[in-house]
Design an enzyme around this catalytic site. Structure first.
Site, PDB file in Angstrom:
ATOM      1  CG  ASP A  87      -1.230  13.125   1.994  1.00 34.20           C
ATOM      2  OD1 ASP A  87      -2.418  12.849   1.747  1.00 34.20           O
ATOM      3  OD2 ASP A  87      -0.610  12.629   2.935  1.00 34.20           O
TER       4      ASP A  87
ATOM      5  CG  ASN B  88       6.820   6.148   8.743  1.00 33.96           C
ATOM      6  OD1 ASN B  88       5.756   6.698   9.012  1.00 33.96           O
ATOM      7  ND2 ASN B  88       7.410   6.300   7.567  1.00 33.96           N
TER       8      ASN B  88
ATOM      9  CD  GLU C 100       7.135   9.076   4.681  1.00 35.58           C
ATOM     10  OE1 GLU C 100       6.857   8.749   5.850  1.00 35.58           O
ATOM     11  OE2 GLU C 100       6.730   8.430   3.698  1.00 35.58           O
TER      12      GLU C 100
ATOM     13  CG  HIS D  99       3.757   8.965   7.521  1.00 34.96           C
ATOM     14  ND1 HIS D  99       4.132   8.196   6.440  1.00 34.96           N
ATOM     15  CD2 HIS D  99       2.427   8.718   7.669  1.00 34.96           C
ATOM     16  CE1 HIS D  99       3.089   7.540   5.970  1.00 34.96           C
ATOM     17  NE2 HIS D  99       2.050   7.846   6.691  1.00 34.96           N
TER      18      HIS D  99
HETATM   19  C1  F6R Z   1      -3.151  10.045   4.125  1.00 37.14           C
HETATM   20  C2  F6R Z   1      -2.017  10.393   4.947  1.00 37.14           C
HETATM   21  C3  F6R Z   1      -1.247   9.385   5.737  1.00 37.14           C
HETATM   22  C4  F6R Z   1      -2.120   8.297   6.360  1.00 37.14           C
HETATM   23  C5  F6R Z   1      -1.255   7.269   7.092  1.00 37.14           C
HETATM   24  C6  F6R Z   1      -2.088   6.136   7.659  1.00 37.14           C
HETATM   25  O1  F6R Z   1      -3.702  11.180   3.494  1.00 37.14           O
HETATM   26  O2  F6R Z   1      -1.658  11.524   4.952  1.00 37.14           O
HETATM   27  O3  F6R Z   1      -0.518  10.043   6.747  1.00 37.14           O
HETATM   28  O4  F6R Z   1      -3.020   8.889   7.246  1.00 37.14           O
HETATM   29  O5  F6R Z   1      -0.307   6.743   6.226  1.00 37.14           O
HETATM   30  O6  F6R Z   1      -2.638   5.416   6.603  1.00 37.14           O
HETATM   31  P1  F6R Z   1      -3.718   4.275   6.843  1.00 37.14           P
HETATM   32  O7  F6R Z   1      -4.901   4.940   7.409  1.00 37.14           O
HETATM   33  O8  F6R Z   1      -3.967   3.696   5.478  1.00 37.14           O
HETATM   34  O9  F6R Z   1      -3.096   3.307   7.797  1.00 37.14           O
END
Ligand code: F6R
Length: 249
Positions: A67, A135, A142, A137
């Site tokens: 992303d 959450n 989301e 995701h």
């Molecule tokens: C990042 C992504 C997100 C993260 C998730 C966890 O490219 O796609 O899904 O993997 O938000 O983020 P952290 O590792 O910062 O807790």
């Protein structure tokens, strides 16, 4: 699903890197799906170390990132483009032409999303690295996003913006939208490696593993993937009540 529990973030990073290193050694032309955020930073440090020790090379490895934020410049210090260069690419011998990160150019974002999507279907990932949001995701799929989605532009959940505001000087600066692989793209990888650490992930991890498969917790779809390894620390595993450090379904 196979779950391995480790003591802390450092051990999670080593164990997850060991899996990636093994895959790269077995297949120097690996197609690797990459994530950003705090979870994989330690993993990437271990990969850089393995590269410096001549265990692995990125020369013929192709990468696809999950992303990218929309509404900030590609070269903004908090863009995922910058993140990847800072935390991995500039330290290894990867060939620039093999790097794929969703383009966030607002002028023709829908077309760019479609092109990224097509390219990914021609380049099935051998291994996709994932983190998980509080959450539930994965990528920026989301809660409420359709589980059949392909690459798309998403409005970020308020919780995600709050979580990610730690990287910006204020919540207002956090982009409201992103471009992300859809669940369908993520599921279309031969293997998945999901890493999580910290108490704040415990609830999402529990629901991902034991909850119903539902759009309200997108990571729950991973229960249907035939080859997924989950590497977590004790805090993230705290709601799973694991009697040993290994669970396999
Ligand atoms: C990042 C992504 C997100 C993260 C998730 C966890 O490219 O796609 O899904 O993997 O938000 O983020 P952290 O590792 O910062 O807790």
């Amino acid at each position: 699903m196979e779950i391995f529990k480790y003591k802390n973030y450092e051990e999670v990073s080593k164990a997850s890197a060991a899996i990636v290193i093994r895959e790269m050694m077995m297949n120097p032309e690996l197609i690797l799906g990459l994530a950003t955020g705090t979870s994989p930073i330690g993993l990437y440090k271990n990969l850089i170390e393995a590269y410096n020790n001549h265990l692995i090379s990125f020369k013929n490895v192709k990468t696809f990132n999950l992303d990218e934020y929309v509404g900030i410049d590609k070269f903004h210090p908090q863009s995922y483009y910058s993140f990847m260069y800072e935390n991995l690419f500039k330290h290894v011998d990867i060939n620039e032409k093999n790097i794929n990160i969703p383009s966030n150019d607002m002028n023709n974002i829908e077309q760019l999303a479609a092109e990224y999507n097509t390219k990914m279907f021609g380049n099935q990932r051998d291994l996709q690295i994932l983190g998980i949001g509080q959450n539930g995701h994965i990528g920026f799929n989301e809660p409420g996003s359709q589980l059949s989605n392909q690459t798309f532009v998403v409005k970020l959940d308020e919780q995600t913006r709050i979580d990610n505001s730690r990287f910006f000087s204020s919540l207002e600066e956090v982009p409201t939208h992103a471009i992300t692989m859809g669940i369908r793209n993520i599921m279309y990888s031969k293997k998945i490696l999901l890493i999580a650490s910290g108490k704040s992930k415990a609830d999402a991890v529990y629901k991902m593993v034991y909850g119903p498969i539902t759009e309200t917790l997108p990571a729950s779809i991973l229960q249907l993937h035939p080859n997924i390894t989950i590497i977590i620390d004790e805090d993230a595993a705290s709601m799973l009540h694991m009697e040993s450090n290994h669970l396999k379904f």
